[in-house]
Design a protein around this motif. Structure first.
Motif, PDB file in Angstrom:
ATOM      1  N   LEU A   1       0.836  -1.198   0.000  1.00 59.53           N
ATOM      2  CA  LEU A   1       0.000   0.000   0.000  1.00 59.53           C
ATOM      3  C   LEU A   1       0.869   1.246   0.000  1.00 59.53           C
ATOM      4  CD1 LEU A   1      -2.914   1.009   0.037  1.00 59.53           C
ATOM      5  CD2 LEU A   1      -2.818   0.950   2.529  1.00 59.53           C
TER       6      LEU A   1
ATOM      7  N   GLU B   1       3.788   1.539  -1.393  1.00 58.93           N
ATOM      8  CA  GLU B   1       4.325   1.709  -2.751  1.00 58.93           C
ATOM      9  C   GLU B   1       3.285   2.377  -3.652  1.00 58.93           C
ATOM     10  OE1 GLU B   1       5.561  -2.149  -4.062  1.00 58.93           O
ATOM     11  OE2 GLU B   1       7.286  -2.181  -2.706  1.00 58.93           O
ATOM     12  N   LYS B   2       2.022   1.932  -3.566  1.00 56.58           N
ATOM     13  CA  LYS B   2       0.958   2.572  -4.350  1.00 56.58           C
ATOM     14  C   LYS B   2       0.814   4.032  -3.971  1.00 56.58           C
ATOM     15  CE  LYS B   2      -2.170  -1.379  -4.922  1.00 56.58           C
ATOM     16  NZ  LYS B   2      -3.491  -1.897  -4.549  1.00 56.58           N
TER      17      LYS B   2
ATOM     18  N   LYS C   1       3.641   6.076  -5.389  1.00 52.94           N
ATOM     19  CA  LYS C   1       3.474   6.275  -6.835  1.00 52.94           C
ATOM     20  C   LYS C   1       2.482   7.402  -7.104  1.00 52.94           C
ATOM     21  CE  LYS C   1       4.476   1.675  -8.676  1.00 52.94           C
ATOM     22  NZ  LYS C   1       3.888   0.485  -9.313  1.00 52.94           N
ATOM     23  N   ILE C   2       1.379   7.382  -6.373  1.00 53.69           N
ATOM     24  CA  ILE C   2       0.365   8.434  -6.560  1.00 53.69           C
ATOM     25  C   ILE C   2       0.954   9.791  -6.186  1.00 53.69           C
ATOM     26  CG2 ILE C   2      -1.855   9.312  -5.723  1.00 53.69           C
ATOM     27  CD1 ILE C   2      -2.734   6.403  -5.349  1.00 53.69           C
TER      28      ILE C   2
END
Length: 183
Positions: free
Chosen positions: A15, A17-18, A21-22
């Motif tokens: 989570l 990492e996501k 990225k965002i």
């Protein structure tokens, strides 16, 4: 100075990492992005588990219903009366055309037939006038011929002279009477 950032949230590495990225995609820090996400959900009152965004759909449907209501109100206030008036004007135009066709065209036909009868009467009058002119010319010619005969008679009588007998005078008179009868 006291640090206001004393709360923490724990979540998995996947989570994170996501989330990172965002944050990179939007060009913000993870802390700023998290604060903006909280503000967004707070202000819009959206449920993050609702992926179809039913609240947005409901808002759009509500606005759509308001627009339809407005259009229907305008239709009743403006369009229906205009349509009624246009129908009245259309009916009156049809009535005018029907009356024009029935009355005016009949009148025009009567006028044309009257004109034709006048033309025929004028042609008859022209014939009569031409006949009168011809007879007048004939009468003038007849008068001229009669005057010529009369002058001939007078000159012939004078040429007989005083010595002419009654019989010669009678013959001369009968001869000229015959010529006048031939006119």
């Amino acid at each position: 100075m006291k640090d206001v950032n004393i709360r923490s949230v724990r979540f998995s590495v996947a989570l994170d990492e996501k989330f990172e990225k965002i944050a990179r995609k939007l060009g913000r820090t993870k802390r700023l992005l998290f604060a903006q996400m909280v503000d967004y959900f707070y202000k819009t009152k959206k449920d993050p588990t609702d992926l179809n965004d039913d609240l947005l759909k409901n808002t759009l449907v509500k606005n759509h219903q308001q627009y339809i209501g407005f259009i229907r109100a305008q239709e009743n206030m403006l369009l229906v009366p205009i349509k009624v008036e246009v129908d009245k004007v259309s009916r009156s135009q049809r009535d005018i055309i029907e009356r024009f066709n029935s009355e005016i065209l009949k009148h025009n036909a009567l006028v044309l037939s009257g004109q034709k009868s006048h033309v025929l009467a004028m042609a008859e009058m022209e014939k009569s006038v031409a006949l009168l002119v011809k007879k007048t010319k004939d009468a003038d010619v007849l008068k001229a011929q009669f005057l010529f005969l009369l002058e001939e008679y007078i000159s012939a009588r004078e040429s007989l002279g005083m010595r002419a007998s009654a019989k010669d005078r009678q013959e001369l008179g009968n001869k000229f009477k015959d010529q006048v009868r031939l006119l």
